[in-house]
Design a protein around this motif. Structure first.
Motif, PDB file in Angstrom:
ATOM      1  N   GLY A   1      34.986  26.628  35.749  1.00  0.00           N
ATOM      2  CA  GLY A   1      34.707  27.809  36.580  1.00  0.00           C
ATOM      3  C   GLY A   1      35.091  29.125  35.942  1.00  0.00           C
ATOM      4  O   GLY A   1      35.213  30.141  36.624  1.00  0.00           O
TER       5      GLY A   1
ATOM      6  N   LYS B   1      44.433  40.897  40.585  1.00  0.00           N
ATOM      7  CA  LYS B   1      43.752  39.740  41.171  1.00  0.00           C
ATOM      8  C   LYS B   1      44.762  38.930  41.965  1.00  0.00           C
ATOM      9  O   LYS B   1      45.825  38.585  41.452  1.00  0.00           O
ATOM     10  CB  LYS B   1      43.133  38.872  40.069  1.00  0.00           C
TER      11      LYS B   1
ATOM     12  N   ASP C   1      38.490  34.704  34.414  1.00  0.00           N
ATOM     13  CA  ASP C   1      38.675  33.716  35.464  1.00  0.00           C
ATOM     14  C   ASP C   1      39.211  32.363  34.954  1.00  0.00           C
ATOM     15  O   ASP C   1      38.448  31.440  34.657  1.00  0.00           O
ATOM     16  CB  ASP C   1      37.366  33.507  36.256  1.00  0.00           C
TER      17      ASP C   1
HETATM   18 MG    MG Z   1      37.802  31.598  39.973  1.00  0.00          MG
END
Ligand code: MG
Ligand code: ATP
Ligand code: MG
Length: 286
Positions: free
Chosen positions: A223, A37, A242
């Motif tokens: 988030g 990522k 995340d």
């Molecule tokens: Mg994110």
């Protein structure tokens, strides 16, 4: 007694990788069983501290990180590895808000792209001034988005779903009632009770672990998502993913993840969302 479990090892099996959120190009293939990522030092540090937290079994394993073109790249466990290509995947974004307090305070300049996104969902939403300037600010856009979906009311929202070989569906911006979400969850598992039970078990394990986790106690989780994955063999699991907007709280600040958010109290409503998800999965009649 030695028990032999028959298995097939196939290290080179190719499978299509699938991303349900973020921008395209945000992930690249890693070595076998990992993805990379493009993120931030902050997210890498979160994953690093999660590796020594009770939550470790519920997050992708961190393999390492490196900086390329000034961007921190995080190599982590590919959670889809081991599932079939026709697996089902769902991303639920957790919390009663999905923006940071500083993002709300910062007025920022009004943006045309966000105005266009807004009218594509609801042409009657912009104010006269927004219509005149054909633009709106990010905080205005984000707060509107959260009230439209179940984020504000239920503390989570469905971001995206992939069902088997079908292309992913990310059109859930207006899904806000527990009933509608329950129907989507039921469809996601093809109305299979075994999967309902497996997912519920995993959700409850995550709930219990969060209560004891030092990491959870000391972080505001904004988030972040729960990623649901199962395939036709009825293997099913859920991971927390995340941590791009997960922040260490200042010394002296503590949150319970279970209260209303008022500007300044840093509450994220993570547990409000999780309890609602658990209730919806529990009340599903199959
Ligand atoms: Mg994110
Ligand atoms: P956003 O902030 O918009 O949600 P992002 O750029 O921070 O996006 P993530 O939310 O971390 O990216 O990931 C986007 C998607 O990629 C997830 O919805 C999921 O489908 C997939 N994904 C992320 N991490 C993994 C992982 N470790 N294994 C498998 N799939 C993953
Ligand atoms: Mg995400």
């Amino acid at each position: 007694v030695v028990r032999w479990t028959p298995f097939i090892q196939n290290y080179t099996k190719p499978y299509p990788w699938i991303q349900l959120a973020g921008h395209s190009g945000g992930f690249i293939a890693g070595k076998e069983g990992t993805v990379i990522k493009k993120s931030s030092e902050k997210e890498a540090l979160c994953l690093q501290s999660l590796m020594s937290d009770l939550l470790r079994p519920y997050v992708p394993a961190l393999k390492g990180s490196f900086v390329e073109n000034e961007v921190t790249h995080i190599e982590m466990q590919d959670l889809l590895h081991g599932f079939s290509s026709s697996c089902f995947v769902m991303d639920c974004k957790m919390g009663i808000r999905t923006y940071l307090e500083e993002e709300v305070c910062k007025q920022g300049k009004a943006r045309k792209d966000l105005y266009l996104k807004m009218i594509s969902v609801d042409p009657s939403e912009p104010t006269d001034e927004e219509n005149n300037t054909k633009s709106c600010t990010k905080s205005r856009y984000m707060i509107w988005r959260e009230q439209l979906s179940s984020t504000s009311s239920l503390g989570f929202r469905i971001e995206g779903v992939k069902r088997g070989m079908n292309p992913p569906d990310t059109d859930f911006k207006k899904v806000s009632s527990a009933e509608d979400i329950g129907s989507l969850f039921a469809k996601f598992i093809n109305y299979k009770r075994t999967l309902q039970e497996k997912y519920l078990q995993r959700l409850k394990a995550i709930r219990t672990t969060l209560e004891c986790s030092e990491f959870f106690k000391r972080h505001e989780m904004i988030g972040s998502s729960l990623l649901f994955v199962h395939d036709e063999t009825d293997t099913a699991s859920i991971w927390m993913i995340d941590f791009g907007k997960t922040n260490l709280l200042d010394v002296g600040v503590s949150i319970n993840h279970n209260s209303e958010w008022v500007l300044g109290n840093r509450e994220d409503g993570y547990l409000i969302g999780l309890d609602n998800i658990i209730n919806i999965w529990s009340n599903m009649l199959l």
